[in-house]
Design an enzyme around this catalytic site. Structure first.
Site, mmCIF file in Angstrom:
data_model
loop_
_atom_site.group_PDB
_atom_site.id
_atom_site.type_symbol
_atom_site.label_atom_id
_atom_site.label_comp_id
_atom_site.label_asym_id
_atom_site.label_seq_id
_atom_site.Cartn_x
_atom_site.Cartn_y
_atom_site.Cartn_z
ATOM 1 C CE1 TYR A 29 -3.493 2.739 0.803
ATOM 2 C CE2 TYR A 29 -2.220 3.180 2.791
ATOM 3 C CZ TYR A 29 -3.224 3.524 1.912
ATOM 4 O OH TYR A 29 -3.954 4.668 2.139
ATOM 5 C CD GLU A 51 -7.931 7.955 6.086
ATOM 6 O OE1 GLU A 51 -7.809 7.803 7.321
ATOM 7 O OE2 GLU A 51 -7.002 7.712 5.287
ATOM 8 C CD1 TRP A 59 -3.816 1.964 5.963
ATOM 9 C CD2 TRP A 59 -5.856 2.821 6.295
ATOM 10 N NE1 TRP A 59 -4.389 2.185 4.723
ATOM 11 C CE2 TRP A 59 -5.631 2.710 4.899
ATOM 12 C CE3 TRP A 59 -7.075 3.328 6.735
ATOM 13 C CZ2 TRP A 59 -6.594 3.083 3.963
ATOM 14 C CZ3 TRP A 59 -8.026 3.710 5.797
ATOM 15 C CH2 TRP A 59 -7.767 3.577 4.436
#
Length: 203
Positions: A29, A51, A59
């Site tokens: 990522y 988010e 995350w």
């Protein structure tokens, strides 16, 4: 300028921050996606939603669930999500593949409706994307350590305030700063990272 002391040099000789140095998913990522410009409505809506769902979680958790999120939220098409009703809310609350938080699910649906409402408004011909990118700071950051990276900024505070005024939820200043990092509006890649400057936004 010497590289950041907080960089981890991988087996490929490339410097990455600690959070992107071990987990293969986070590393991929970081290497290919994080911090690259996203300027389309659907892409920004997806990131804004994710988010929001990430708030209070890691995350990595959200990234692993992203395929399930995309399936559950119709590919984050704002028009389709804006049409979700109570039955969709219950469907989503029963979906173990996503984060089953009713307030966040309702916020995502409400944010889709707010995104649709932004289209064509005076001064924001590009809708959500144009609005979010209008809060790009005037100067780039050049963090050498993790301690140099803020968790919010005057621009993220202002963006949060404007989005809330437009009916968006789960868009606090810290969440919006994370969004701005993720979509390339600010560059918080550490000095010496192989990704620093690759977005083209600040070149």
């Amino acid at each position: 300028m010497s590289p950041s002391p907080d960089l981890v040099v991988g087996d490929d000789g490339l410097g990455r921050p600690l959070w992107a140095s071990k987990d293969p998913l986070l590393r991929a990522y970081y290497d290919t996606e994080w911090g690259m410009p996203i300027r389309d409505e659907q892409g920004l809506f997806e990131r804004l939603c994710l988010e929001g769902f990430q708030s209070g979680l890691s995350w990595a958790t959200i990234l692993r669930k992203r395929p399930a999120f995309r399936a559950a939220f119709a590919g984050f098409d704002p028009d389709l999500v804006a049409a979700f009703d109570d039955s969709d809310v219950e469907r989503l609350m029963a979906d173990a593949g996503i984060v089953r938080n009713r307030a966040k699910i309702l916020a995502a649906i409400g944010n889709a409706r707010a995104t649709v409402a932004l289209r064509g408004t005076v001064g924001e011909g590009g809708g959500l994307a144009e609005l979010v990118w209008s809060f790009r700071p005037a100067q780039p950051l050049a963090p050498r350590t993790h301690a140099d990276i803020p968790t919010s900024s005057p621009e993220s505070v202002a963006l949060s305030k404007e989005l809330k005024r437009r009916g968006f939820r789960f868009v606090g200043p810290t969440t919006m700063f994370a969004l701005m990092e993720a979509v390339g509006i600010v560059d918080t890649h550490l000095v010496g990272s192989h990704r620093r400057g690759t977005s083209g936004v600040w070149s």
